[in-house]
Design an enzyme around this catalytic site. Sequence first.
Site, mmCIF file in Angstrom:
data_model
loop_
_atom_site.group_PDB
_atom_site.id
_atom_site.type_symbol
_atom_site.label_atom_id
_atom_site.label_comp_id
_atom_site.label_asym_id
_atom_site.label_seq_id
_atom_site.Cartn_x
_atom_site.Cartn_y
_atom_site.Cartn_z
ATOM 1 N N GLU A 131 0.845 -1.185 0.000
ATOM 2 C CA GLU A 131 0.000 0.000 0.000
ATOM 3 C C GLU A 131 0.887 1.244 0.000
ATOM 4 O O GLU A 131 2.094 1.150 0.262
ATOM 5 C CB GLU A 131 -0.922 0.000 1.228
ATOM 6 C CG GLU A 131 -1.878 -1.179 1.254
ATOM 7 C CD GLU A 131 -2.839 -1.133 2.445
ATOM 8 O OE1 GLU A 131 -2.797 -0.156 3.222
ATOM 9 O OE2 GLU A 131 -3.630 -2.079 2.585
ATOM 10 N N PRO A 132 0.324 2.411 -0.294
ATOM 11 C CA PRO A 132 1.143 3.630 -0.309
ATOM 12 C C PRO A 132 1.935 3.851 0.978
ATOM 13 O O PRO A 132 3.059 4.360 0.942
ATOM 14 C CB PRO A 132 0.105 4.742 -0.521
ATOM 15 C CG PRO A 132 -0.988 4.073 -1.309
ATOM 16 C CD PRO A 132 -1.046 2.671 -0.772
ATOM 17 N N SER A 184 -0.047 -7.045 12.136
ATOM 18 C CA SER A 184 0.121 -7.916 10.970
ATOM 19 C C SER A 184 -0.495 -9.295 11.172
ATOM 20 O O SER A 184 -0.743 -10.014 10.199
ATOM 21 C CB SER A 184 1.610 -8.067 10.637
ATOM 22 O OG SER A 184 2.309 -8.686 11.707
ATOM 23 N N ILE A 364 31.980 -3.293 -19.006
ATOM 24 C CA ILE A 364 32.829 -4.036 -19.936
ATOM 25 C C ILE A 364 32.544 -3.624 -21.377
ATOM 26 O O ILE A 364 33.460 -3.516 -22.202
ATOM 27 C CB ILE A 364 32.634 -5.556 -19.742
ATOM 28 C CG1 ILE A 364 33.275 -5.997 -18.410
ATOM 29 C CG2 ILE A 364 33.236 -6.350 -20.901
ATOM 30 C CD1 ILE A 364 32.960 -7.422 -18.007
ATOM 31 N N GLY A 366 31.567 -0.707 -22.186
ATOM 32 C CA GLY A 366 31.944 0.699 -22.314
ATOM 33 C C GLY A 366 30.789 1.540 -22.846
ATOM 34 O O GLY A 366 29.648 1.394 -22.436
ATOM 35 N N GLY A 367 31.103 2.414 -23.807
ATOM 36 C CA GLY A 367 30.070 3.281 -24.373
ATOM 37 C C GLY A 367 28.942 2.497 -25.010
ATOM 38 O O GLY A 367 27.766 2.906 -24.937
ATOM 39 N N GLU A 390 9.094 -7.827 -3.400
ATOM 40 C CA GLU A 390 8.932 -9.023 -2.564
ATOM 41 C C GLU A 390 9.948 -9.085 -1.420
ATOM 42 O O GLU A 390 10.489 -10.137 -1.085
ATOM 43 C CB GLU A 390 8.994 -10.283 -3.427
ATOM 44 C CG GLU A 390 7.811 -10.374 -4.372
ATOM 45 C CD GLU A 390 7.633 -11.749 -4.952
ATOM 46 O OE1 GLU A 390 7.611 -12.720 -4.182
ATOM 47 O OE2 GLU A 390 7.505 -11.846 -6.175
ATOM 48 N N GLY A 391 10.176 -7.927 -0.826
ATOM 49 C CA GLY A 391 11.101 -7.826 0.295
ATOM 50 C C GLY A 391 12.416 -7.223 -0.135
ATOM 51 O O GLY A 391 13.175 -7.850 -0.880
ATOM 52 N N SER A 393 16.325 -5.771 -0.024
ATOM 53 C CA SER A 393 17.536 -6.399 0.520
ATOM 54 C C SER A 393 17.684 -6.106 2.008
ATOM 55 O O SER A 393 18.147 -6.950 2.780
ATOM 56 C CB SER A 393 18.776 -5.915 -0.238
ATOM 57 O OG SER A 393 18.813 -6.461 -1.535
#
Length: 410
Positions: A131-132, A184, A364, A366-367, A390-391, A393
């Site tokens: 939820e917000p 909860s 790796i 690069g540009g 989903e959770g 870190s």
Amino acid sequence: MAEFTFELNDDQKQVRDWLHGFAADVIRPAAAEWDEREETPWPVIQEAAKIGVYSLDFYAQQFFDPTGLGIPMTMEELFWGDAGIALSIVGTGLAAVGVLANGTDEQIGTWIPQMYGDTDEVKVAAFCSSEPDAGSDVGAMRTRAVYDEAKDEWVLNGTKTWATNGGIANVHVVVAVVDPELGSKGHASFIVPSATPGLSQGQKFKKHGIRASHTAEVVLEDVRIPGHCLLGGKEKLDERLARVRERARTAAGGERVKNAAMATFEASRPAVGAMAVGTARAAYEVALDYAKTRSQFGRPIIDNQGIAFQLADMRTRIDASRLLVWRASWMAATGKPFTSAEGSMSKLYASETAKQVTAQAVQILGGNGFTREYPVERMHRDAAIYTIFEGTSEIQRLVIARTLSGMPIR
């Protein structure tokens, strides 16, 4: 009980190769287009349904694989193709897991088939928890479900956010508060069928990555659903709430009471880790091929130790992530408890690996890696979601730490 092994059996290898072929021939060629369009790739989902990848039977087969490796193997191959399209294909699975984790056998048999539809008319489902003001903090959830005993109906009011397939789904699984005093522990899950009055789509989000997957708010305004749409049934809910109230009154210990949303996330975390492995592997393979063919100063850049060591670290982290995911998946399938939060470990490490490996792949190249001419730019954007949904870190680390210390997980 299936023994833990690093070797897939012949049937699993056949399924893996079949999925890889679909990812390579159908998903990957369409990835850039649907990322730009930021729309649900219905034609690709239809193709997945035609060959049986998007079907209840296929996911049931993989879910009940006694080794536990069916689902992570499926997720890795599809997300190797493209994360946004793959999430559109597998997003229904989170709602299905919500029903499997909390529903009765009758509810499972009734509602899960309706989430997928058939080859003529594919359907999708949505799991609505966040939820917000209640993301990681599920205890702050405000969406209410009030029981109307006279009509045997539940009345739902609130706003959900970050819902994959939210608003366009044929079936919404909604987590709501039934007893605010219990935090909860006072939550329950409900089925909201399609075309139910009062349910509407709110804001559709324009996202940094996984843009081919529809993400939106779901608004519930006096949504009335039959009593049998409460997952698990009212008798089971009343018994659970009574146990929670009694423990709160006596301040006594006892078995942990299952939270509806947490039960779904616990079951799905290794699968999310497998998604991250697929994206990381895809970016690593692009970077490896590029490093072997791109020449600077008269030799392939892979001959430079700075590049070679990066690729070695990338591959090592990918393999380690896969092993953590497979271990957690095997433990879940064989009924071994996550005594050290092994499910959260797998999701945490694989998610962080996906972010790191895709960033290294961009470096790796690069540009070229910074342009949309090469897919690692999109993969890097997609990878950012794995450490969030989903959770996060941070929440995974909290769950692991609390599990190791013996503290309760709220």
